[in-house]
Write an enzyme that holds these catalytic residues in place. Structure first.
Site, short mmCIF file in Angstrom:
data_model
loop_
_atom_site.label_atom_id
_atom_site.label_comp_id
_atom_site.label_asym_id
_atom_site.label_seq_id
_atom_site.Cartn_x
_atom_site.Cartn_y
_atom_site.Cartn_z
N ASP A 83 63.81 -11.43 -46.00
CA ASP A 83 64.53 -10.82 -45.00
C ASP A 83 65.01 -11.41 -43.74
OD1 ASP A 83 61.72 -12.01 -44.50
OD2 ASP A 83 61.67 -10.86 -42.61
N GLU A 176 58.93 -11.91 -43.58
CA GLU A 176 58.53 -13.18 -42.88
C GLU A 176 58.75 -13.15 -41.42
OE1 GLU A 176 58.92 -17.24 -41.39
OE2 GLU A 176 60.61 -15.68 -41.57
#
Length: 407
Positions: A83, A176
């Site tokens: 991400d 994350e």
């Protein structure tokens, strides 16, 4: 994708939009992260990693068996996140490639933005390299798709080069950037004895100390009456919020601190007369000082409620992660071997504290010691993000060197 250069891998991944979203009620927080996950699984299978898979929570896993004679070597994990931040991520990135960079300011397409030497003094050190930047309208996604690309390139080289190695465990995580990357990570099932996250800054950097971290939210409840009749009655929530921020220690913001110094960071505020909210992140490397910071916030909550009445302010705290140095010190060979691997690649290791956190911080406390390695990237989380092809290639070389240390 067999023998695909790391830079080409990175640009393929960077063009896939994968922002995570704070406050989502799903996991992963955005479905688009599966778009990259599925690409990675397909590429790993094409390399020969037949057990590559993505699970229901968008974790990607793949394994390379030990070569003959190395079966007793420790199983090493390599982890990166798929991400990106959600800021500057409303459309897919369009990476720009600058060959033989001249060391001067870089105009970012027609965006009106520029990566300036005055803001980024390291730029002249990249002179002569091939740089990859944004067009000025999005993040680049080197944090952490560069790490993903480097692990993939490393895996490809291992499989097709015959380099001796122990079992290699590959993991790519979602979410994350919102602190949720390890939430559904199956450490036992992953099967690594030790691991490295590849989610740092310049090539040759090693990080095994990070902030202790918490999120804090002050919710202020005001009392609204007609301003003409407000004497000793009105409580203006927006003004109380300003008062709360004014009670924090001066000079303890990200702008004022560096190295091991912690901070209070106001990341969002909203409010009117009736209600207001202040949202902070709180950071410190030292556990005792971190606890003092939490006590300071609690003290401010009490002061305001004593002044304006109980219930005027409510403070909500959430621990986010802890300093992984507590865990890494028990297996410091991870750091020493990384240093040696970096030196073998012709670089000088740079061991710095992380002024932030990574998946590795939480994974270390979940039983998987996990220092962090550089990816070659700079200026993450904004449109000025950039990375060099040569830096990524060095990172792949460092990963291979580490693997050989443990074989």
């Amino acid at each position: 994708m067999k023998n695909l250069p790391v830079a080409e891998r990175f640009m393929r991944y960077a063009r896939i939009l994968t922002p995570s979203r704070e406050g989502s009620d799903t996991f992963p927080s955005t479905h688009c992260q599966f778009d990259l996950a599925n690409v990675l699984v397909d590429e790993m299978k094409m390399m020969g990693i037949n057990d590559a898979r993505v699970d229901a929570h968008c974790y990607v896993f793949g394994y390379i068996p030990a070569t003959e004679g190395c079966e007793a070597a420790p199983a090493l994990g390599f982890i990166a996140h798929m991400d990106t931040v959600s800021d500057f991520a409303d459309h897919a990135p369009c990476p720009m490639v600058i060959e033989d960079y001249d060391g001067n300011d870089i105009e970012l397409g027609g965006s009106g933005r520029a990566i300036k030497v005055s803001d980024f003094p390291h730029l002249p050190s990249l002179k002569g390299r091939t740089l990859i930047t944004t067009d000025g309208t999005t993040v680049l996604g080197a944090d952490d798709k560069a790490g993903v690309a480097e692990i993939m390139a490393m895996a490809d080289e291992l499989i097709h080069s015959g380099i001796p190695h122990g079992k290699i465990c590959i993991g790519f995580t979602p979410d994350e950037e919102i602190g949720a990357g390890p939430d559904h990570f199956d450490v036992e099932g992953f099967g690594a004895d030790y691991a490295y996250t590849v989610d740092g800054g310049p090539e040759g950097s090693i990080e095994y100390e990070n902030f202790n971290a918490a999120g804090a939210m002050f919710e202020v409840h005001g009392f609204n009456v007609h301003p003409g009749d407000a004497k000793d009655i009105m409580i203006n929530a927006a003004l109380v919020a300003m008062e709360i921020n004014g009670l924090l220690p001066a000079g303890e913001t990200p702008r004022d601190t560096e190295g091991y110094e912690g901070f209070y960071h106001l990341i969002r505020m909203e409010g009117a007369v009736d209600t207001a909210r202040l949202i902070y992140i709180v950071r410190d490397h030292d556990a005792d000082i971190f606890e003092e910071r939490i006590k300071t916030l609690r003290s401010i909550e009490r002061q305001i409620n004593e002044k304006y009445g109980e219930g005027t302010v409510k403070l909500q705290m959430k621990e986010q992660y802890r300093n992984m140095a507590e865990q890494i010190r028990n297996c410091f060979h991870l750091v020493e071997n990384a240093k040696a691997a970096i030196e073998e690649a012709g670089l000088t290791p740079s061991v710095e504290p992380i002024r932030g956190g990574t998946d590795g911080a939480q994974l270390s406390f979940m039983g998987l010691p996990c220092p962090n390695l550089g990816t070659g990237g700079y200026a993450a989380h904004g449109p000025y993000e950039h990375i060099s092809v040569e830096g990524m290639e060095k990172c792949v070389e460092i990963l291979i060197n580490i693997i050989q240390k443990y074989a």
